[in-house]
Design a protein around this motif. Structure first.
Motif, mmCIF file in Angstrom:
data_model
loop_
_atom_site.group_PDB
_atom_site.id
_atom_site.type_symbol
_atom_site.label_atom_id
_atom_site.label_comp_id
_atom_site.label_asym_id
_atom_site.label_seq_id
_atom_site.Cartn_x
_atom_site.Cartn_y
_atom_site.Cartn_z
ATOM 1 N N ASN B 329 10.552 36.483 -3.676
ATOM 2 C CA ASN B 329 9.260 36.883 -3.135
ATOM 3 C C ASN B 329 8.976 38.352 -3.424
ATOM 4 N N LEU B 354 4.028 33.748 -9.995
ATOM 5 C CA LEU B 354 3.291 32.565 -9.568
ATOM 6 C C LEU B 354 2.293 32.941 -8.482
ATOM 7 N N THR B 390 5.313 35.038 -6.252
ATOM 8 C CA THR B 390 6.661 34.506 -6.409
ATOM 9 C C THR B 390 7.088 34.704 -7.856
ATOM 10 N N LYS B 391 8.293 35.225 -8.038
ATOM 11 C CA LYS B 391 8.808 35.416 -9.386
ATOM 12 C C LYS B 391 9.234 34.057 -9.937
#
Lengths: 354, 436, 354, 436
Positions: B329, B354, B390-391
């Motif tokens: 996160n 994302l 979000t990664k």
């Protein structure tokens, strides 16, 4: 009402704008002076000047702007009257009650719901309305509307109640409203309990379309700032600072060694056993070197005002500014709950007064 | 379940304690055994009187001693028929003169009696509504009462204290924003987190508070040595809670940079005294700590990156992105919507993030006195903005060519029909058009 | 609880992110398929893949992202459960109640205040808690707490009530709270009337520091747009359009005159008297010219997509985009009022239970 | 005081009327004598039934006729002991089947009876709380009732209709923002105003509404001929109210531009018929109107400039500034804070604008059902931003040199102490430092 001429004439009411928070009304009276902390002015100087002009003081101590009065400026100019209605509320109520040229509106309680300076205000307000040429438009009376009712009957297009117990005035308000078309009422209540009782009273009195709103304004501050610094800048500054500190440490160590060598030369080898204590409690310079050996105690600040860092910042940053904005830290969080309702013509309930 | 209460219940020597005084202000004092504490007009007392007392109690200063007051209930007010109708605001209110006041104080008259005296001399008092009377009494009480309440050192209270004291130093980070950041970052005991905190340590405090001494927190700062994080002092963290934190700066967190400290090695033979040995060992420990902290960072796979910084967030992301694990996160706060809007545009153009979402926080407190419920007349306008993403690991081959071509056509059409820019990561949105 | 490993393993609960509004939990079960409108996937394909990966479907019809579950994602993944608490409220309550590792918290009513699916939810939730490894941490019971009280006594650090009549559960909540230190309570109430009764009940039960908040989140949409068009552009377009129209009119007038002249030549001067009517009811072309003589009927649109205008716009405007943002048109305007209070240790009221 | 009511009380033939239908939607219909109006599922009726009816009434469609319903009160609900405790959400609700429903409708069963039937078959109904029951009944009523209410064509209602229908077409201009703009611009009967309205005529409608046919409104648009301003059709303005408005476009409002229409002069001798004369006269009238409108603009001294436009506001100000009178109000709306922040920076750097202030509007509606008072669960997030400033005439000599030097020094110090950028027009702020 207020002058619509281009230039200020004797007798005009003008608004003297000193600062955003200091606005004062003024009746231009030839011969009179205005002596404020922003300078000394003669009313005569204002005569013939176009509205909206910046006027410098006679003693060069500042200036004012002379503006044409508007209801909004008038409200801003009187910050000490308790609980003046706020612009956003006034504007919203005007729209919701559909007030327009020709509308007949009854307002009860021009002051606050919690502490109405009724008598004092009434006489003061009457004087003001007359001066502003509103005497024909605004009729002002002082009475207990809950007990004695309004002065008009079946005549108003809209009623606005700003009373501590609006529910108790609703039957009287209904009497005041005309019955030959749809009419409207607004109750201005700071507390939700007032709203709850008002809604019940409106409902019981046969009002319909009861709605309730809150309208607020969030002023924003705008700032022009240099573009945000990049981590690359921070890196460069940190590296340079570390290198500088290291260079200094190395120079000091070299100097200390040189001193020691010189000392040894001068004092011979005999004192060598003493050297240990000397080494620890030695000169200020030496102690300083010790400290630098350790983890640095004082962090390097990256404040833009520090000379050492500014060169790095300047070389890597574009000079263009960016504009940012945010709401002021403290803003008005509540003025009042605005309860609205309609009274329909010809509905059976209209005939029966509570 | 541990029998030991996790809450810090009682005031200990060494604590920094927040006090609320009658005018509503909050003061921060340091409680040390045998120290005299002075709170301005309220008077002074010995710290010892506070030690071992529960947080949250209200005290009256009587002489130099503290007397615990019972908890105060809200008093129900009876409504009367008073309407303020007959009150004339012409200055007929005759206040107690300053001389009378001084005489009463001199004579040690209790605050409640002073107020009573004032009420007696207030000619219009009985004409006021009960609400007006209550307001008047409260105002007077606030002015003369020698009481204070200790405030438990919760994240909520400490954040509120700093927000009211100096909003700028905590970058406008209000408690609702901070709470949302901690939730969005999914801070939990045992996690590993990267924190960039130019908000005086408020973010770090929040993270440490929710971790309870389990896990790992790495902060990156812009000063050579770990910063003081002044907010932490009010939190009164135990050493265990703080032990999981270590810090690097923007230089030492660069992989290709060799910190100078690691080059300061002294040959064993050169050490000539115990004192010098202690110094050398200390230096070595610092060097080792730095080395291990760097290794920890470079190992990557952090579970969240939380940022409240004065630096360009794009440059922060660029530096730290490679240390973030998949599904990590990313939570970034800024007082300015402009900063995060620009960042959102950059992030949504990258397949590594994302659904970057920008939101503004809003908080309102209410007055809840009986019969007088309403929002506070003033509220804080600026709690700031939060960007959360979000990664993710991209797979450029995820959508084969034939589908891609068809989807691109559909996407173009969908784009035309919609003004709202949809996130590029929402491949599904496009596919949805396909089906519907 | 949920896996903390880098890669997905069989049996892991993962979150399949299809779109922002379509998120679904998944227990990775080798051998099982996932067939959704975003394509066809095999659970086996997910095993060994790092959390956070984009995974393309086997039939090339789309892709999903596989994420590590978090309570927030879990909440987002279950939009159809009525009145799930909102992130902002959960976060705020957690802070205000000072919930941290080791805290003992009692929650009554996990569902909505107005329509709790208590029985169904309880069994479903229990199953879920067990699967997520929370069974040791969360104890779940179904009972009427107002009548029968909580299962613990003098043990909780905090109580959270999400009930339709929270005031009736407050004496029981007080029993559940520990008495050896300061404890806290939060009541979650959608309506202000619930708050009013709750505040009274809390006050009567000896709770102090009663506060009430509303916490909201305003999502913003961000857009990259061309810089705003300048009035200069509008001017140029209008002038060109007017000139074009005038040129056309002049050409048409010239053509009509030529036609007339030709006609006259061909038909001689005899028909001249007839010409008037011809002039008015003449050919389509002629009528068109007449219309153009008048004020144009159709406004020229300045839509960027119109070819005629784009050249002007392109030549005068920089190509850089600007970023603008605003709150979404419809945002959540209310979730609940959050009422908080403290219970102090050792206060005389604590001994007396209501 | 005129005896004639200023309010448009009754529906006239030719009016565009807004109707609210049970599901809460609003429809706009055109009422013309002898026309049949059809409102989807609700049925159809003759326009004649609406003509001469008061606005605000509620009608039930019975066959092809309209029956006026008495105004509806809010029903007080008795609270019971029901807590929803025993309701099992396992699908035990047995709804009336679609077949049964169709049969009832076919048989002409009244809506209240259909709902009763549904309630009877709802096994859990009596277990619900009174609130739940009420909610259920309302939902069903909305689905089956054939009633509608006419909405008075007030600015408030028309703005709300358009805001809900297509926020983009009115540039997110919510009624609270619009109302504030009209107040800030000090719109009054008899005033002279410049309006730039790319918000489908909503701003112009508001201005005309508050002027009551007295004064002058000049709109500048980006189309060759005066735009349609579609919002105006719902306002049902009388010709007098509209008569004070005229329009120019961005080309014809340029002083150095000669509109081509004015060059179209036909020599008297060339007119060969009455019809041609009518055409020529019409053209001349248009040319004269354009000419007089241009002269009106070029005479300047307008009292307000109100803008809700898709064009760069700086370029609008640049063009129109010279036509604004001293003390004139400038009010500009935008959905985007970025646009108005940039504008504010430009305006405050100019001595021509006094105290440009940027603010955001916020509006919340409440549900006020007895026992269930709360803000609406959804609110509109975007009502936009307003920039307000006053046009002033600068006097560069207003502060003499000696004072200027001293003040500049003080200003520099004040600047250092304050992060907030103060308006450059507030010469007084500096002088205040001087005194304090």
């Amino acid at each position: 009402m207020w002058s619509t001429a281009r230039e200020i004439a004797p007798g005009d009411t003008v608004i003297a704008w000193l600062t955003r928070d200091l606005i004062q009304p003024l009746v231009v009276t030839p011969g009179k002076d205005l002596n404020i902390r922003f300078g000394y002015y003669r009313h005569d100087d204002l005569v013939g000047v176009p509205y909206g002009s910046k006027v410098g003081s006679r003693n060069g101590k500042g200036f004012i702007h002379v503006l044409r009065p508007t209801p909004e400026l008038w409200t801003m100019a009187l910050p000490h009257r308790t609980q003046i209605l706020y612009l956003a509320d006034i504007a919203f109520i005007t729209s919701q009650l559909d007030i327009k040229p020709g509308s007949r509106v009854v307002e009860a309680g021009t002051g606050s719901g919690s502490f109405s300076h009724s008598v004092a205000r009434a006489s003061k307000a009457k004087e003001e309305f007359t001066r502003h040429g509103l005497a024909d438009i605004v009729t002002l009376t002082h009475r207990n509307v809950c007990k004695d009712g309004f002065t008009v009957e079946s005549a108003a297009d809209a009623v606005f109640l700003d009373l501590p117990m609006p529910w108790s005035a609703i039957p009287q308000a209904k009497k005041a409203l005309r019955k030959d078309c749809l009419t409207r009422i607004c109750c201005f209540s700071p507390c939700i309990e007032q709203v709850q009782r008002t809604v019940t009273a409106l409902n019981d009195a046969g009002f319909t379309e009861i709605t309730m709103y809150e309208s607020l304004v969030r002023p924003h501050e705008v700032d022009q700032v240099p573009p945000m610094r990049s981590i690359d800048d921070a890196c460069e500054i940190l590296k340079k600072a570390e290198q500088k500190r290291e260079d200094k440490r190395l120079r000091q160590i070299a100097a200390t060694r040189q001193n020691l060598a010189n000392k040894r030369k001068r004092e011979g080898e005999a004192d060598l056993a003493e050297d240990e204590s000397h080494h620890d409690t030695g000169s200020g310079k030496r102690t300083k070197t010790d400290e630098i050996d350790d983890i640095p105690q004082e962090p390097i600040s990256l404040d833009r005002n520090i000379a050492g860092s500014s060169e790095v910042a300047d070389s890597t940053k574009p000079t263009a500014k960016t504009t940012v904005s945010k709401a002021f830290p403290e803003v008005r969080g509540h003025t009042s709950y605005l309860t609205f309702a309609c009274l329909l013509p010809g509905s059976p309930e209209v005939a029966v007064d509570a | 379940m541990a029998e030991e209460a996790p809450t810090q219940n009682k005031i200990r020597s060494g604590d920094t304690v927040l006090l609320r005084i009658p005018n509503g202000d909050t003061r921060s004092i340091k409680v040390e055994k045998d120290l005299i504490v002075s709170i301005g007009r309220l008077g002074s007392f010995s710290s010892n009187e506070l030690i071992d007392q529960h947080y949250g109690l209200t005290f009256e200063i009587v002489g130099k001693n503290l007397v615990v007051l019972p908890p105060q209930n809200i008093q129900e007010l009876e409504e009367t028929d008073a309407t303020n109708e007959h009150i004339v605001g012409d200055g007929s209110v005759k206040p107690v003169t300053p001389e009378e006041m001084a005489a009463m104080k001199e004579a040690g008259v209790h605050v409640s009696d002073i107020i009573k005296k004032q009420i007696d001399q207030h000619t219009n008092f009985e004409l006021k509504t009960e609400y007006s009377k209550d307001k008047y009494k409260k105002k007077k009480e606030a002015k003369y009462a020698k009481v204070f309440t200790t405030i438990p050192p919760t994240l909520f209270n400490v954040c509120e204290y700093w927000y009211n004291k100096d909003q700028g130093r905590i970058r406008d980070l209000r408690i609702d924003a901070l709470s949302q950041m901690l939730s969005l970052a999914n801070i939990r005991p045992g996690g590993r987190y990267l924190v960039v905190d130019d908000a005086s340590g408020l973010v770090v405090s929040g993270v440490l508070h929710r971790m309870g001494g389990q896990g790992r927190v790495l902060t990156i700062c812009d000063v050579e040595t770990p910063p003081a994080y002044p907010v932490m002092s009010q939190m009164n963290f135990s050493p265990e809670v703080k032990s999981i934190m270590s810090s690097l700066n923007w230089a030492t967190c660069q992989e290709d940079y060799t910190p100078i400290i690691s080059t300061w090695d002294v040959e064993e033979g050169q050490i000539r005294s115990d004192k010098q040995r202690i110094r050398v060992n200390k230096r070595r420990a610092a060097s080792d700590l730095l080395q291990s902290t760097r290794e920890d960072l470079f190992a990557g796979e952090f579970e969240a990156l939380i940022v409240a910084s004065e630096y360009d967030p794009q440059s922060i992301l660029k530096r730290l992105n490679k240390y973030l694990g998949g599904s990590c996160n990313i939570v970034i706060h800024s007082p300015y919507v402009q900063i995060l809007s620009d960042l959102q545009v950059v992030m949504r153009a990258s397949a590594e993030y994302l659904s970057p979402a920008l939101s503004e926080v809003w908080l309102r407190r209410y007055q809840i006195l009986p019969g007088r419920t309403h929002p506070m007349m003033n509220m804080s306008g600026a709690g700031g903005f939060i960007l959360h993403a979000t990664k993710v690991y991209d797979d450029p081959s995820a959508v084969p060519v034939e589908a891609h071509r068809r989807l691109a056509k559909l996407a173009a059409e969908a784009q035309k029909n919609s003004d709202v820019v949809s996130s590029q990561q929402d491949g599904g949105d496009v596919a949805m058009t396909d089906v519907a």
